[in-house]
Design a protein around this motif. Sequence first.
Motif, PDB file in Angstrom:
ATOM      1  N   ASN A 325       0.835  -1.156   0.127  1.00 44.73           N
ATOM      2  CA  ASN A 325       0.013   0.127  -0.066  1.00 44.73           C
ATOM      3  C   ASN A 325       0.937   1.216   0.031  1.00 44.73           C
ATOM      4  N   GLU A 326       0.194   2.590  -0.229  1.00 39.90           N
ATOM      5  CA  GLU A 326       1.062   3.653  -0.364  1.00 39.90           C
ATOM      6  C   GLU A 326       1.876   4.026   0.757  1.00 39.90           C
ATOM      7  N   GLN A 327       0.759   3.778   2.153  1.00 38.72           N
ATOM      8  CA  GLN A 327       1.687   4.316   3.211  1.00 38.72           C
ATOM      9  C   GLN A 327       2.984   3.442   3.427  1.00 38.72           C
ATOM     10  N   ALA A 328       2.990   1.960   3.155  1.00 42.54           N
ATOM     11  CA  ALA A 328       4.309   1.184   3.594  1.00 42.54           C
ATOM     12  C   ALA A 328       5.337   1.534   2.290  1.00 42.54           C
ATOM     13  N   THR A 329       4.919   1.743   1.340  1.00 37.28           N
ATOM     14  CA  THR A 329       5.678   2.047   0.400  1.00 37.28           C
ATOM     15  C   THR A 329       6.672   3.413   0.606  1.00 37.28           C
ATOM     16  N   ALA A 330       5.925   4.290   1.044  1.00 35.41           N
ATOM     17  CA  ALA A 330       6.317   5.781   1.374  1.00 35.41           C
ATOM     18  C   ALA A 330       7.449   5.515   2.480  1.00 35.41           C
ATOM     19  N   VAL A 331       7.025   4.685   3.542  1.00 33.89           N
ATOM     20  CA  VAL A 331       8.032   4.641   4.762  1.00 33.89           C
ATOM     21  C   VAL A 331       9.048   3.650   4.234  1.00 33.89           C
ATOM     22  N   ALA A 332       8.945   2.873   3.472  1.00 37.64           N
ATOM     23  CA  ALA A 332       9.976   2.018   2.802  1.00 37.64           C
ATOM     24  C   ALA A 332      10.991   2.831   2.066  1.00 37.64           C
ATOM     25  N   ILE A 333      10.518   3.771   1.333  1.00 42.34           N
ATOM     26  CA  ILE A 333      11.613   4.618   0.555  1.00 42.34           C
ATOM     27  C   ILE A 333      12.364   5.464   1.463  1.00 42.34           C
ATOM     28  N   TYR A 334      11.826   6.014   2.602  1.00 39.96           N
ATOM     29  CA  TYR A 334      12.476   6.866   3.590  1.00 39.96           C
ATOM     30  C   TYR A 334      13.463   5.860   4.203  1.00 39.96           C
ATOM     31  N   TYR A 335      12.954   4.677   4.838  1.00 43.29           N
ATOM     32  CA  TYR A 335      13.838   3.693   5.626  1.00 43.29           C
ATOM     33  C   TYR A 335      14.842   3.302   4.744  1.00 43.29           C
ATOM     34  N   LEU A 336      14.891   3.107   3.366  1.00 47.73           N
ATOM     35  CA  LEU A 336      15.867   2.631   2.405  1.00 47.73           C
ATOM     36  C   LEU A 336      16.845   3.689   2.374  1.00 47.73           C
ATOM     37  N   LEU A 337      16.793   5.017   2.144  1.00 48.55           N
ATOM     38  CA  LEU A 337      17.627   6.108   2.152  1.00 48.55           C
ATOM     39  C   LEU A 337      18.459   6.324   3.553  1.00 48.55           C
ATOM     40  N   HIS A 338      17.738   5.988   4.531  1.00 53.06           N
ATOM     41  CA  HIS A 338      18.340   5.971   5.812  1.00 53.06           C
ATOM     42  C   HIS A 338      19.133   4.863   6.166  1.00 53.06           C
ATOM     43  N   SER A 339      18.859   3.547   5.815  1.00 55.37           N
ATOM     44  CA  SER A 339      19.506   2.505   6.173  1.00 55.37           C
ATOM     45  C   SER A 339      20.504   2.351   5.462  1.00 55.37           C
ATOM     46  N   THR A 340      20.479   2.612   4.253  1.00 58.89           N
ATOM     47  CA  THR A 340      21.820   2.632   3.286  1.00 58.89           C
ATOM     48  C   THR A 340      22.801   3.352   3.547  1.00 58.89           C
ATOM     49  N   VAL A 341      22.605   4.623   3.692  1.00 57.95           N
ATOM     50  CA  VAL A 341      23.703   5.508   4.039  1.00 57.95           C
ATOM     51  C   VAL A 341      24.086   5.268   5.572  1.00 57.95           C
ATOM     52  N   GLY A 342      23.542   4.924   6.583  1.00 57.47           N
ATOM     53  CA  GLY A 342      24.020   4.301   7.816  1.00 57.47           C
ATOM     54  C   GLY A 342      24.818   3.106   7.838  1.00 57.47           C
ATOM     55  N   CYS A 343      24.544   2.047   6.963  1.00 56.16           N
ATOM     56  CA  CYS A 343      25.345   0.809   6.973  1.00 56.16           C
ATOM     57  C   CYS A 343      26.678   1.285   6.237  1.00 56.16           C
ATOM     58  N   ALA A 344      26.519   2.173   5.147  1.00 57.04           N
ATOM     59  CA  ALA A 344      27.615   2.369   4.397  1.00 57.04           C
ATOM     60  C   ALA A 344      28.540   3.273   5.128  1.00 57.04           C
ATOM     61  N   ALA A 345      28.181   4.208   6.045  1.00 56.62           N
ATOM     62  CA  ALA A 345      28.879   4.889   7.013  1.00 56.62           C
ATOM     63  C   ALA A 345      29.697   4.161   8.086  1.00 56.62           C
ATOM     64  N   MET A 346      28.977   2.993   8.499  1.00 56.03           N
ATOM     65  CA  MET A 346      29.488   2.163   9.632  1.00 56.03           C
ATOM     66  C   MET A 346      30.419   1.328   8.850  1.00 56.03           C
TER      67      MET A 346
END
Length: 508
Positions: A325-346
């Motif tokens: 659904n749209e809300q789940a996809t929206a949070v997935a997009i935000y979380y994807l950006l956050h988690s990718t950069v966070g793991c790369a930094a670590m």
Amino acid sequence: MMQHLITLPILLPLLAGIILLLPPCGKNLIIRRWTAMFMALLTLIASTVLLQQLLQGGPIVYAIGTWQPPFGIVLYADPLAVLLTILTSFLTLVTTIYASRGDDKKGSFYHPLTHFLLMGVNGAFLTGDLFNLFVFFEVLLIASYALLMHKTDKQTTKAALHYVVLNLVGSSIFLIALGILYGVLGTLNMADLATKVAQLQGDDIYLAKIGGLLLLIVFALKAALLPLHLWLAATYSRAMPAVAAQFAVMTKVGIYAMMRVFTMIFGDNAGELSGMATTWLWPLALVTLVVGAVGVLASEDLRRLTANLVIVSVGTLVAMVALNNEQATAVAIYYLLHSTVGCAAMFLVADLIGLQRGKVQDRLVNSRSVAEPKLLGICFVLCAIALAGLPPLSGFIAKLWLLDAAWESKIAWVFWPIYLIVSLATLVALSRAGTSLFWHDNPQQDEQFEDAVYAGKRRSFAVLLMLAVPVLMTVFAAPLTEVSQHAAATLHNTQVAVDTVFALAKGQ
């Protein structure tokens, strides 16, 4: 003129890779480094300008060589795809800066390969048909094979071999799936597929379902979804740190493909094939979360711990994709950006810590302290706060939004306890890692840090630039969540994509 902008996130990395192979870049390391950084920055700027155009005017379709869809090669840009090209270009820029401190000397052609990888990833995000998705998958995989071998030792070679073999099998399955879908539907253009899937009858429905499920297997392998996740921890932990940081976005290519194919083609308007992936994705996502958390707790060094955090992020994202659904996809997009950069930094922080602890490197054991405890301690704490989902950084916003999205579904009673327990396990593992690396040190082993490699200005700048993203995602959370919601709405409105593509075919 602006319609050609969609090609730049692909053409600029291709041009950069060619330039970096030719004189004078091919022979002068300093020129090669600055050229690689400039071209990565240029790709980032082009992607950002493209996003602005999309937010103002809607999705863009570009027919290569003016061959019209559904027969020609089509590029399709919407906010989701371009957000991910921005993310990939940013990671390439930062890792190039980091590697130019000396890591790029450990093997040949590091800088050209990173740009060929960038071209493949951006192409996968921007393609409008399944066959060219396969082509760009192969481009990024070939570049990743070579980058994995940039740091050559026995363990790296073993991990790379597993990675290559599994992905070759995945490529074969991908081709079989494409053959089945083309034989049934007569097209591989995504918009055309979206209109024809609902019209299938009889045995063709089952053939198309087989093709779709084979695609799911391929995307699950690319995303490292259980049980196809076993290659990731060894591969990422053994890769050169700058390469591992850039690879943090690689699993997201598989996640993106799931979003695109099982929302646009096999989504709500696919007739009997609607939601065909949900039955499989939901339980696999939960098990991946649990297995990733176990891996995080069992990790013996910081790099492997971070690699398992990537698996946790995959499980979280696939759970949101399964909600469809749209809300789940929206949070997935935000979380994807956050988690990718966070793991790369670590991954980068783990490298800096390992360079200052002698033979034990980043292993979570009692050893000497690091030579720069304030700098590395602050960097580690910021990474840990972001990845554990603690306030005030963007991970906390993502966590609350994830729980809210799941609460409105029927499976909240399953997702909430599992996700909260996994979050607790992540917090425990990161806390244990922090105390092992910074508190349980042995001053008698310091040896005045004679063999310690200090971070230096360039590496420090790269890591701090990466860590600025979770902070900025918190400060600008409101507009970024609006962009995520807009991207999700555009993705789920399949008719917009269909109308945009075929308006081009009609010359409108």
